[in-house]
Design an enzyme around this catalytic site. Structure first.
Site, mmCIF file in Angstrom:
data_model
loop_
_atom_site.group_PDB
_atom_site.id
_atom_site.type_symbol
_atom_site.label_atom_id
_atom_site.label_comp_id
_atom_site.label_asym_id
_atom_site.label_seq_id
_atom_site.Cartn_x
_atom_site.Cartn_y
_atom_site.Cartn_z
ATOM 1 N N GLU A 154 0.621 -1.179 -0.005
ATOM 2 C CA GLU A 154 -0.045 -0.188 0.013
ATOM 3 C C GLU A 154 0.819 1.151 -0.183
ATOM 4 O OE1 GLU A 154 -3.188 0.062 2.795
ATOM 5 O OE2 GLU A 154 -3.615 -2.194 2.312
ATOM 6 N N ALA A 254 12.644 0.155 14.006
ATOM 7 C CA ALA A 254 11.990 -0.466 15.087
ATOM 8 C C ALA A 254 10.729 0.680 15.651
ATOM 9 C CB ALA A 254 12.772 -0.446 16.198
ATOM 10 N N CYS A 262 -2.538 -6.983 5.580
ATOM 11 C CA CYS A 262 -1.774 -8.412 5.216
ATOM 12 C C CYS A 262 -0.939 -9.034 6.446
ATOM 13 C CB CYS A 262 -0.780 -7.841 3.987
ATOM 14 S SG CYS A 262 -1.914 -7.552 2.640
HETATM 15 C C1 UDX Z 1 2.835 -5.938 2.823
HETATM 16 C C2 UDX Z 1 4.069 -6.386 2.112
HETATM 17 O O1 UDX Z 1 5.091 -5.525 2.251
HETATM 18 C C3 UDX Z 1 3.631 -6.683 0.487
HETATM 19 O O2 UDX Z 1 4.617 -7.107 -0.057
HETATM 20 C C4 UDX Z 1 2.355 -7.625 0.753
HETATM 21 O O3 UDX Z 1 1.919 -7.643 -0.699
HETATM 22 C C5 UDX Z 1 1.302 -6.955 1.584
HETATM 23 O O4 UDX Z 1 1.774 -6.795 2.941
HETATM 24 P P1 UDX Z 1 1.725 -3.599 3.182
HETATM 25 O O5 UDX Z 1 0.751 -4.290 4.172
HETATM 26 O O6 UDX Z 1 1.458 -2.427 2.173
HETATM 27 O O7 UDX Z 1 2.699 -4.442 2.511
HETATM 28 O O8 UDX Z 1 2.770 -2.851 4.264
HETATM 29 P P2 UDX Z 1 4.331 -2.941 4.706
HETATM 30 O O9 UDX Z 1 4.935 -1.581 4.038
HETATM 31 O O10 UDX Z 1 4.821 -4.130 4.485
HETATM 32 O O11 UDX Z 1 4.376 -2.512 6.227
HETATM 33 C C6 UDX Z 1 3.492 -3.351 7.154
HETATM 34 C C7 UDX Z 1 3.638 -2.898 8.587
HETATM 35 O O12 UDX Z 1 4.996 -2.811 8.931
HETATM 36 C C8 UDX Z 1 3.093 -1.358 8.591
HETATM 37 O O13 UDX Z 1 2.345 -1.086 9.677
HETATM 38 C C9 UDX Z 1 4.685 -0.585 8.583
HETATM 39 O O14 UDX Z 1 4.633 0.319 9.540
HETATM 40 C C10 UDX Z 1 5.380 -1.639 9.705
HETATM 41 N N1 UDX Z 1 6.795 -1.572 9.584
HETATM 42 C C11 UDX Z 1 7.511 -1.713 8.270
HETATM 43 C C12 UDX Z 1 7.539 -1.427 10.669
HETATM 44 O O15 UDX Z 1 6.914 -1.332 11.669
HETATM 45 N N2 UDX Z 1 8.960 -1.482 10.565
HETATM 46 C C13 UDX Z 1 9.535 -1.602 9.195
HETATM 47 O O16 UDX Z 1 10.798 -1.580 9.330
HETATM 48 C C14 UDX Z 1 8.839 -1.561 8.075
#
Ligand code: UDX
Length: 440
Positions: A154, A254, A262
């Site tokens: 997203e 962190a 997802c």
């Molecule tokens: C995810 C996958 O990345 C994607 O490939 C899949 O198709 C769908 O799920 P998305 O849900 O859009 O995508 O979000 P993403 O960018 O992966 O972040 C997920 C969550 O992890 C968010 O809440 C984000 O804030 C958190 N996050 C991400 C962290 O807390 N730390 C990080 O270093 C990265």
């Protein structure tokens, strides 16, 4: 002649896929059981916030290549049908709810023409594709089904769909693979890796990738807990380990952890499926990944309590961010909104700001207060929490913000603000995983 494509299910994944495929020159028709959604899309309006998508959608509708219909019969003459419906978590457990996938297949199976290909893109428990394929062939022996998982993020949905980092195609049928190579000809010409797999492997690639990403985030959040206990700084630690190319610096931010539609539900559904397969031990660790993730939310609430003498009743708390991540209005399993609701339930007077997600957050938690600008949110606050790392929050002027609040206490739940600037302006600044900040 160019292939004609249908997209069944026009939510996040489907609407993006439909618009992107039309932009590649294909004729595309999108269908959905949600008629309100179809009406909006047909007018070129996207029912959620996703950068660049609305412009692309409107442009493709105007070109005449992209259409939306409430009538599933309109997909009958298409050559390829992408199933893009949701697979949320069931209400009473951790498994995936397959109602929408099953009913999409049942609806289209008798409609699709001989020789056409049904392609699943939804995230499903391993084994679903083979079952759906059997069912399709039982109803329509001249059609076939392949699996082609989607990895879009997203906030980057258009970019990820038009320029994915790999294409995975689950099929044992050469003709089906050739058809999909025609659909993705541009990506192939651009050198995007193409991986052909069997059906179960193609389904597993998606949940394995999301489990790995979730593990990476929970790993760094576990390190944050250790840093707090041992007097370290997780942001420095993450930077240092990230330079090792085998580890990599991405997904080591962190904070309050992962949410969204997802990662949380995919790791849970994966565990549920492993148990059905008698392989639960292999995924036992994901339970811990989930626990570390949920614990980060409690740890930040403890920080709030510490700063407010353990008494939240009647305290005015400002929260910056409601979406599960920036550049999205999605609040599904949002850590930010969960924390806001828990703090409010403990008696605090919470005001939440978000540049895009307020309408969705309000639907989920009508009892929370929402403000449409940062200044109103911070007015007289006794503590400020930064929970979704939108760019506009990084651009705030700490000195100006200090003049609005009652107590200048900032807790950065995403380790994304410039702590020196906030401290220099007189703020008490705290963040998860940075012992130095706990002490001050
Ligand atoms: C995810 C996958 O990345 C994607 O490939 C899949 O198709 C769908 O799920 P998305 O849900 O859009 O995508 O979000 P993403 O960018 O992966 O972040 C997920 C969550 O992890 C968010 O809440 C984000 O804030 C958190 N996050 C991400 C962290 O807390 N730390 C990080 O270093 C990265």
């Amino acid at each position: 002649m160019s292939l004609k494509l249908s997209v069944v299910g026009t939510g996040y994944l489907g609407a993006t896929h439909a618009a992107c495929m039309a932009s590649l020159g294909f004729e595309v028709i999108g269908v959905d059981v949600d008629h309100a959604k179809i009406e909006m899309l047909a007018q070129g309006k996207v029912p959620f916030y996703e950068p660049d998508l609305e412009d692309l959608l409107a442009e493709q509708i105007k070109s005449g290549r992209l259409k939306f219909s409430k009538d599933f019969k309109d997909i009958a003459d298409c050559d390829v049908h992408f199933i893009c419906v949701g697979t949320p978590q069931v209400k009473d457990g951790i498994a995936a709810d397959l109602t929408y996938v099953n009913s999409a297949l049942e609806t289209i199976a008798p409609l699709v023409k001989a020789g056409s290909l049904v392609v699943g893109k939804s995230t499903v428990p391993v084994g679903t594709a083979a079952r759906l394929r059997d069912r399709l062939i039982a109803v329509n022996p001249k059609a076939d089904l392949a699996w082609n998982p989607e990895f879009l993020r997203e906030g980057f949905a258009v970019e990820d769909t038009l320029r994915p980092n790999r294409l995975v195609v689950g099929t044992t049928n050469d003709q089906a693979e050739a058809t999909l190579k025609e659909v993705y000809a541009k990506n192939l010409a651009d050198g995007i890796p193409w991986i052909r797999a069997d059906l179960p492997t193609s389904e597993l690639v998606k949940v394995a990738a999301n489990s790995f990403l979730a593990t990476k985030i929970s790993f760094i959040n576990a390190m944050a807990e250790i840093c707090e206990a041992a007097g370290g700084d997780v942001t420095v630690l993450a930077k240092a380990i990230g330079y090792d190319p085998r580890i990599g610096s991405k997904f080591l931010q962190a904070g309050i952890g992962f949410g969204g539609g997802c990662l949380p539900k995919d790791i849970r559904a994966f565990m549920a499926r492993a148990e059905e397969l008698g392989a639960q031990q292999a995924l036992e660790f994901l339970k811990e990944i989930d626990s570390i993730n949920l614990r980060a939310r409690q740890r930040i609430i403890e920080l709030v309590r510490k700063d407010l003498s353990d008494d939240l009743k009647g305290k005015k708390i400002a929260i910056l961010g409601a979406a599960f991540k920036p550049d999205s209005d999605d609040v599904r399993d949002s850590p930010a909104l969960d924390i806001a609701a828990q703090i409010q339930a403990a008696g605090a007077l919470v005001t939440v700001h978000d540049p895009k997600a307020i309408a969705n957050a309000q639907k989920r938690f009508p009892a929370l207060n929402f403000a449409d600008n940062v200044e109103k949110t911070l007015q007289d606050a006794e503590l400020v929490l930064h929970l979704t790392e939108w760019k506009i929050y990084r651009e705030l002027d700490p000195a100006k913000m200090k003049s609005l609040v009652k107590n200048a206490i900032m807790i950065d739940g995403r380790n994304a603000l410039d702590r020196t600037a906030w401290r220099n302006a007189g703020w008490k600044f705290r963040a998860l995983g940075r012992a130095d900040e706990m002490a001050k």
